[in-house]
Enzyme design. Structure first.
Site, PDB file in Angstrom:
ATOM      1  N   HIS A 298       0.851  -1.209   0.000  1.00  0.00           N
ATOM      2  CA  HIS A 298       0.000   0.000   0.000  1.00  0.00           C
ATOM      3  C   HIS A 298       0.882   1.252   0.000  1.00  0.00           C
ATOM      4  O   HIS A 298       0.838   2.058   0.956  1.00  0.00           O
ATOM      5  CB  HIS A 298      -0.881   0.067   1.248  1.00  0.00           C
ATOM      6  N   THR A 452       5.264   3.645   3.794  1.00  0.00           N
ATOM      7  CA  THR A 452       4.143   2.756   4.078  1.00  0.00           C
ATOM      8  C   THR A 452       4.163   2.312   5.528  1.00  0.00           C
ATOM      9  O   THR A 452       5.212   2.348   6.190  1.00  0.00           O
ATOM     10  CB  THR A 452       4.154   1.507   3.175  1.00  0.00           C
ATOM     11  N   VAL A 453       2.995   1.913   5.999  1.00  0.00           N
ATOM     12  CA  VAL A 453       2.888   1.258   7.298  1.00  0.00           C
ATOM     13  C   VAL A 453       2.062  -0.028   7.153  1.00  0.00           C
ATOM     14  O   VAL A 453       1.720  -0.651   8.142  1.00  0.00           O
ATOM     15  CB  VAL A 453       2.254   2.179   8.364  1.00  0.00           C
ATOM     16  N   HIS A 454       1.760  -0.397   5.910  1.00  0.00           N
ATOM     17  CA  HIS A 454       0.922  -1.574   5.670  1.00  0.00           C
ATOM     18  C   HIS A 454       1.716  -2.630   4.910  1.00  0.00           C
ATOM     19  O   HIS A 454       1.706  -2.645   3.676  1.00  0.00           O
ATOM     20  CB  HIS A 454      -0.317  -1.209   4.838  1.00  0.00           C
ATOM     21  N   MET A 455       2.393  -3.494   5.617  1.00  0.00           N
ATOM     22  CA  MET A 455       3.120  -4.573   4.953  1.00  0.00           C
ATOM     23  C   MET A 455       2.274  -5.840   5.057  1.00  0.00           C
ATOM     24  O   MET A 455       1.795  -6.170   6.148  1.00  0.00           O
ATOM     25  CB  MET A 455       4.484  -4.787   5.625  1.00  0.00           C
TER      26      MET A 455
END
Lengths: 525, 179
Positions: A298, A452-455
């Site tokens: 994301h 990002t912070v959505h892995m």
């Protein structure tokens, strides 16, 4: 005050219920026994631990980060980043451009530092997982009660309207003016005061991270939480998992006490980068050959808009709204105030240019965009550490430019005087006319500044052991007693904030373990 | 409780960063009298990052200092001993370098200095950025308005609520085996 059964570095090696085994020429090892060891205490781990502990199992949670209670959270961004974020938040998925990613490393994991967006997995995504990945029991109807349960525990609600700040009002009005679909965010909060400190730990406890919900619940039902403990590997006898080994995290170059936890089952909830990392280090081989593949991110970009009027973006809740008009294209917009230190360090200037721009900090609206990516990256094991690589596709790069242009048009429509772009070497925009130039311009993706912070996605679940690492219930194929409960399980990106999806999947994993019942200890002797 | 590594910047690295501060942050850093504290802040940040990354950054700082000697106009002086205009030109060469590694190094050093600078209370006061006041105000209002509801909500955190039967789960496999 530190809760009972939560142990930090200072408590070692005297952990109640542990034994200290002496070893010749090596450090003593601290040993513990339990039914289930859960690695990680964020959206996945804390939920599994809580459900299993309430279900009567003897659970130990192992968390690499420290314990930092609500009272310790302040607006000092640097201090929070150093204490609560893995590696000071300075980690990159390698590629051109690289993608800077952040994840929590503290009791409560990334739920302590996220924005608190609490969205169910979109129905079309659940449908795709059922149809294309053969995930069982995953339709919206089947998941409804699971989502409801999670929403109850984390208090998923709309924000009290008086807590919305000026930056978010501008985003909201701007979207309405253009007749765009804009919705109030559902957030895990209970009468959030709008401190705008979500990313540095909620100082009121109103954000219902796992630190103040599932972790206290786990402890209440008898779980034990070991903070400052890093898991090196999962131990096994053949395919049967027997526990984990690791060491106490210290502040020196020396590793702290080694520990060994004997358990009938191990649940990995270390996130989409470190869960495959632990599996690699443990020698787990997926028959699919897909362990560590399928990394989605994301990717986010942000624009900095300067207004004539004072905005004071730090006064009011973080991300009160989301613009969903372009969600079918994989684009979601939000206003995301960040403190001066982070704003300044990410602006592409230095010297007088940066100084003059930062004078306008109180007049800035910082707006971000989330992209549902179509390309995937990979996590590899490099000298025992997980290293992520990710290459943005041309198609996604074009969509980021289009999304940025749309966002800029909207901000100029609301009175922005200048917009700094997240594309290095591309001049700032001064008017809506400049945006037309942006649409027409070919911007090389190498100059994009992505975060990002959505892995997600590196141990994908599904019904096909030739394509997936885990089955529909998080169980790692070709192992016994090893499960995954975090965003690694996602077969694809979901296009919205992933916390509730992780929590719901973790609830399923816990339900599966409870349905299997307590495995007799002698089976693992 | 500290989560930070036991690490200190060398005197040479401190000198380089201190010399770079007025270029990245302008002379304002000296007008506010916080140049050394900004370098202290960089050291603090370096203590929070992985050893390998820290070593790479320190090697970059040494390289940045030493490569100034190769420029004829420097007369063999390292970056930290250059007069301001030559020092600024040296940093600009890195900032605009076509070589990715040099460019990234310039950006990295800038990021550390800027982060530390804009965290300093003196600078934040100059910006009139006082989130602590805002937080104290709205946190107090929240408690005054919702104290009873908050108490009840907190009590619910540990109230029993067993997992209902309709949460999807795998059926147990014969023999307790695994998929």
């Amino acid at each position: 005050m530190k809760p009972d059964r939560l142990y930090t570095r200072e408590d070692w090696p005297h952990i109640p219920g542990s034994t200290r085994r002496r070893r010749a020429f090596r450090k003593d090892v601290v040993e513990l026994d339990c039914d289930v060891v859960v690695v990680g205490s964020g959206a996945g781990g804390a939920v599994v631990a809580s459900e299993l502990a309430e279900g009567g199992l003897n659970v130990t949670v192992v968390e690499e980060g420290g314990y930092h209670p609500t009272e310790s959270f302040t607006p000092d961004a640097g201090d929070a980043i150093r204490r609560l974020y893995r590696d000071g938040g300075a980690i990159m998925a390698l590629g051109d451009p690289p993608v800077t990613y952040s994840e929590g490393r503290c009791v409560g994991g990334s739920t302590v530092i996220n924005g608190g967006m609490t969205w169910r997995t979109p129905e079309k995504i659940l449908g795709r997982w059922a149809r294309e990945d053969w995930v069982e029991g995953i339709t919206a109807a089947e998941m409804d009660s699971t989502f409801q349960r999670v929403e109850r525990f984390v208090s998923a609600k709309h924000q009290d309207p008086w807590t919305v700040g000026k930056d978010n009002k501008i985003l909201h009005e701007g979207a309405l003016k253009r007749d765009w679909d804009v919705i109030p965010n559902i957030r895990n909060q209970f009468h959030c005061a709008g401190t705008n400190n979500c990313a540095f730990g909620c100082p009121t406890g109103a954000k219902r991270s796992t630190l103040v919900t599932y972790i206290p619940r786990s402890l209440h039902f008898g779980a034990r939480v070991l903070a400052n403990c890093r898991v090196d590997r999962v131990t096994s006898q053949g395919k049967r998992i027997t526990g984990v080994e690791g060491h106490l995290v210290t502040t020196t170059k020396q590793n702290g006490f080694p520990f060994r936890i004997h358990a009938r089952r191990v649940v990995l909830s270390a996130g989409a980068i470190h869960t495959p990392g632990i599996l690699f280090r443990s020698g787990v081989v997926s028959p699919s050959g897909r362990l560590g593949h399928n990394l989605s991110l994301h990717p986010n970009v942000k624009v900095t808009a300067i207004f004539d009027e004072e905005i004071r973006g730090w006064e009011g809740v973080h991300q009160a709204y989301q613009v969903r008009e372009f969600q079918s294209e994989g684009l979601v917009f939000a206003a995301v105030n960040i403190p001066p230190s982070i704003a300044g360090m990410t602006l592409p200037f230095y010297g007088a240019e940066l100084r003059d721009l930062m004078k306008d900090y109180p007049r800035m609206v910082i707006a971000g965009m989330l992209l549902e990516d179509t390309e995937t990256g990979r996590v590899r094991n490099v000298a025992g550490k997980p290293v992520a690589t990710y290459q943005l596709s041309d198609f996604d790069g074009q969509r980021l430019v289009r999304g940025t242009a749309l966002l800029c048009e909207m901000l100029f429509g609301m009175g922005a005087q200048r917009i700094v772009l997240p594309f290095e070497g591309v001049p700032d925009l001064k008017s809506a006319d400049d945006v037309k130039r942006l649409y027409a311009q070919k911007i090389p993706k190498e100059c994009m500044e992505l975060v990002t912070v959505h892995m997600m996605g590196t141990c994908a679940m599904g019904g096909d052991r030739a394509r997936h690492v885990c089955d529909s219930w998080g169980r790692v194929y070709d192992t016994e007693g090893l499960l995954v409960a975090d965003a690694s399980l996602f077969p694809s990106p979901i296009g919205v904030n992933p916390m509730e999806t992780i929590m719901a999947l973790a609830t399923r994993v816990a339900a599966t373990i409870l349905a299997e019942g307590r495995v007799p200890a002698k089976a693992y002797a | 409780m500290s989560e930070l590594a036991d690490f200190r910047l060398s005197k040479a690295a401190r000198r380089t960063l201190a010399a770079l501060a007025p270029i990245v942050l302008t002379e304002e850093v000296d007008e506010l009298g916080i140049r050394d504290e900004v370098v202290d802040g960089v050291e603090l940040f370096l203590r929070s990052i992985p050893v390998a990354v820290r070593v790479a950054i320190l090697a970059g700082i040494v390289t940045f200092e030493a490569t100034a000697r190769a420029v004829p106009s420097s007369l063999g002086r390292g970056f930290s001993r250059l007069p301001p205009e030559l020092a600024a030109a040296h940093f600009a060469r890195y900032w605009h370098s076509p070589l990715g590694a040099l460019k990234q190094l310039a950006r990295g050093m800038k990021m550390f200095l800027v982060m530390s600078y804009y965290e300093h209370p003196t600078k934040l006061a100059q910006l009139e950025y006082h989130p602590d006041r805002w937080i104290a105000q709205v946190a107090q209002e929240r408690l005054e308005r919702f104290a009873e509801e908050i108490r009840e909500h907190e009590a619910q955190v540990t109230a029993p609520l067993p997992l209902p039967a309709d949460v999807p789960r795998a059926l147990p496999l014969a023999g307790g085996g695994q998929s």
